[in-house]
Design an enzyme around this catalytic site. Sequence first.
Site, PDB file in Angstrom:
ATOM      1  N   TYR A  78      16.881  -7.641 -50.202  1.00 50.37           N
ATOM      2  CA  TYR A  78      18.600  -8.487 -49.365  1.00 50.37           C
ATOM      3  C   TYR A  78      19.913  -8.110 -50.416  1.00 50.37           C
ATOM      4  O   TYR A  78      19.298  -8.466 -51.557  1.00 50.37           O
ATOM      5  CB  TYR A  78      18.820  -9.776 -48.674  1.00 50.37           C
ATOM      6  CG  TYR A  78      19.097  -9.821 -47.445  1.00 50.37           C
ATOM      7  CD1 TYR A  78      20.645  -9.237 -46.832  1.00 50.37           C
ATOM      8  CD2 TYR A  78      18.159 -10.131 -46.133  1.00 50.37           C
ATOM      9  CE1 TYR A  78      20.390  -9.119 -45.654  1.00 50.37           C
ATOM     10  CE2 TYR A  78      18.466 -10.248 -44.886  1.00 50.37           C
ATOM     11  CZ  TYR A  78      19.374  -9.602 -44.766  1.00 50.37           C
ATOM     12  OH  TYR A  78      19.906  -9.321 -43.381  1.00 50.37           O
ATOM     13  N   GLU A 116      23.199  -7.807 -49.719  1.00 46.58           N
ATOM     14  CA  GLU A 116      24.627  -7.774 -49.051  1.00 46.58           C
ATOM     15  C   GLU A 116      25.880  -7.564 -50.179  1.00 46.58           C
ATOM     16  O   GLU A 116      26.135  -8.379 -51.318  1.00 46.58           O
ATOM     17  CB  GLU A 116      24.994  -8.917 -48.096  1.00 46.58           C
ATOM     18  CG  GLU A 116      24.527  -8.569 -47.173  1.00 46.58           C
ATOM     19  CD  GLU A 116      25.084 -10.197 -45.742  1.00 46.58           C
ATOM     20  OE1 GLU A 116      25.268 -11.049 -46.288  1.00 46.58           O
ATOM     21  OE2 GLU A 116      24.653 -10.057 -45.169  1.00 46.58           O
ATOM     22  N   ASP A 150      34.564  15.463 -39.169  1.00 49.59           N
ATOM     23  CA  ASP A 150      33.168  13.950 -39.078  1.00 49.59           C
ATOM     24  C   ASP A 150      32.792  15.459 -39.381  1.00 49.59           C
ATOM     25  O   ASP A 150      32.198  16.461 -38.416  1.00 49.59           O
ATOM     26  CB  ASP A 150      32.978  13.608 -37.984  1.00 49.59           C
ATOM     27  CG  ASP A 150      31.483  13.513 -37.778  1.00 49.59           C
ATOM     28  OD1 ASP A 150      30.875  13.438 -38.587  1.00 49.59           O
ATOM     29  OD2 ASP A 150      31.373  12.880 -36.803  1.00 49.59           O
ATOM     30  N   THR A 169      26.434  12.652 -41.320  1.00 52.19           N
ATOM     31  CA  THR A 169      25.261  11.994 -41.148  1.00 52.19           C
ATOM     32  C   THR A 169      24.696  12.868 -42.469  1.00 52.19           C
ATOM     33  O   THR A 169      24.639  13.360 -43.031  1.00 52.19           O
ATOM     34  CB  THR A 169      23.836  11.970 -40.042  1.00 52.19           C
ATOM     35  OG1 THR A 169      23.920  13.901 -39.778  1.00 52.19           O
ATOM     36  CG2 THR A 169      24.915  12.099 -38.640  1.00 52.19           C
ATOM     37  N   LYS A 178      20.966  15.805 -40.761  1.00 52.85           N
ATOM     38  CA  LYS A 178      21.193  16.965 -40.267  1.00 52.85           C
ATOM     39  C   LYS A 178      20.548  17.328 -41.261  1.00 52.85           C
ATOM     40  O   LYS A 178      19.851  18.023 -42.045  1.00 52.85           O
ATOM     41  CB  LYS A 178      22.278  17.158 -39.348  1.00 52.85           C
ATOM     42  CG  LYS A 178      22.284  15.951 -38.225  1.00 52.85           C
ATOM     43  CD  LYS A 178      23.318  15.345 -37.403  1.00 52.85           C
ATOM     44  CE  LYS A 178      22.732  14.741 -36.610  1.00 52.85           C
ATOM     45  NZ  LYS A 178      24.277  15.217 -35.403  1.00 52.85           N
TER      46      LYS A 178
HETATM   47  C1  LIG Z   1      24.922  13.554 -35.087  1.00 49.84           C
HETATM   48  C2  LIG Z   1      26.532  13.327 -35.045  1.00 49.84           C
HETATM   49  C3  LIG Z   1      27.036  11.880 -35.295  1.00 49.84           C
HETATM   50  C4  LIG Z   1      26.391  10.988 -34.821  1.00 49.84           C
HETATM   51  O1  LIG Z   1      25.110  10.238 -36.018  1.00 49.84           O
HETATM   52  P1  LIG Z   1      24.285   9.371 -35.378  1.00 49.84           P
HETATM   53  O2  LIG Z   1      23.418   9.059 -37.032  1.00 49.84           O
HETATM   54  O3  LIG Z   1      22.998  10.386 -34.768  1.00 49.84           O
HETATM   55  O4  LIG Z   1      24.924   7.782 -35.127  1.00 49.84           O
HETATM   56  C5  LIG Z   1      28.071  11.695 -35.659  1.00 49.84           C
HETATM   57  N1  LIG Z   1      29.374  12.409 -35.247  1.00 49.84           N
HETATM   58  C6  LIG Z   1      28.577  13.857 -35.228  1.00 49.84           C
HETATM   59  C7  LIG Z   1      29.619  15.177 -34.867  1.00 49.84           C
HETATM   60  C8  LIG Z   1      27.639  14.114 -35.414  1.00 49.84           C
HETATM   61  O5  LIG Z   1      26.855  15.720 -35.039  1.00 49.84           O
END
Ligand SMILES: *Cc1c(COP(=O)(O)O)cnc(C)c1O
Length: 443
Positions: free
Chosen positions: A49, A51, A200, A227, A230
Amino acid sequence: MKSKTNDVVFEWIEKEKQRQSEGLELIPSETYVSEAVLEAAGSVLTNKYSEGYPGKRYYGGNENVDQIENLAIERAKKLFNADHANVQPHSGANANEAVYFAWCKPGDTILAMALPAGGHLTHGSPVTRSAKIYNFVGYGVTEDGDIDYDELERLAKEYQPQLILVGYSAFMKVPDFDRVKKVADEVAKESGHEVLLMADMAHVAGLIAGGVHPNPLDHGFNVMTTTTHKTLRGPRGGLILSKGTVGNPLKKVDKTLENIPTLIDRAVFPGTQGGPLEHIIAAKAVAFGEDLQPEFKDYAAQIIENAKILAEALKAEGFILQGDGTENHLILVNVKDSFGFDGKIYEAALDKIGLTLNANALPTDRGAAFRPSGVRLGTPAMTTRGLGKVEMKQIAKWMRQVADICQKVENTAGLEEYADELAALRAEVRELALKYPVPGAKA
Ligand SMILES: *Cc1c(COP(=O)(O)O)cnc(C)c1O
């Protein structure tokens, strides 16, 4: 590696290793992590843990964890030329929620790409919690598949949003970050409030880290979320990078763009999460270390190269592509216009031969399509396994052969009639796939 226990769970894990090894993964949001990443993610750090943040924890015994989290932060900052990194978000969705929470009050306006245009669920889909808290306004794409910058500018001037978001899960161009920055500056001037610029980059973060895609933080953006699982090729998780002054996350600070790093730390913990997943943070640190190596640049460049070859090969086989091709790792095929059937049946048929991808709506589907007209695919996973030009062309050929079968059937059940043909193709895919082992899936 065989497990030391007899729990049935491990039998399913072995089966999953076999599935991954015998098929070709075309889902653009997936890839394969290294054995080092797997090892860190499966370590005893899951017992701890912690936090809080390094040096500022609510629990004892964090001397090793602090070193690991600090290293993950330093590597992430270096990868993206950021002033600050928060490595704790459990997922990409959590990372986005934390940024909205750090900057916006309930009812504030967020301008983002609409879902049908290629945006992500977390960018204002009505089914999400954020959409019930904030006022999302969506911009679209033009016919040739680029961001409709004129619409973005018009909506920005009309709604004067607190936050402008560039990000997507099905968009094949490179965004013009400078143009969006200019719009944000104008809105800030006209409205008298600061506008947070957020990118994002969940899909293309690995391309940015590999130096083959522009970095929004170098073009005036304040925040970038992603993320880590990916194209970055790390464990499943989220990451928030930002520009600004880094302060003490235990102390309240004024809501200014300069303070965004501290506002984000407070929004992640205690704002939206509890204890961090330190085994996953360790795996992130390992992955970021790999991403900093020169070979990762080759990987990123090869992802795009493979995507371009695959896109051209698909076009030569008669497929119509959204935006007529790709500038990144993503390809969106308009199967409806190409061959007259929908994305769902095509996804199911390709599954039967071991090519995994997903049905996806096209911008022209206009919203929640029950039967999306397209399929989305990409090259990060196949590139990790070492597939190249010859294999991309072979994949396009298989995809055409399956399309020819789909044209002859009414629905998924109708594929049964072609079971033999599909099984023969399945064997071909398996043979090729087994030549390129999945890291960490050795029996
Ligand atoms: C995959 C993705 C997310 C979300 O990711 P998770 O880990 O599945 O919550 C957010 N924004 C974009 C543009 C994505 O392609």
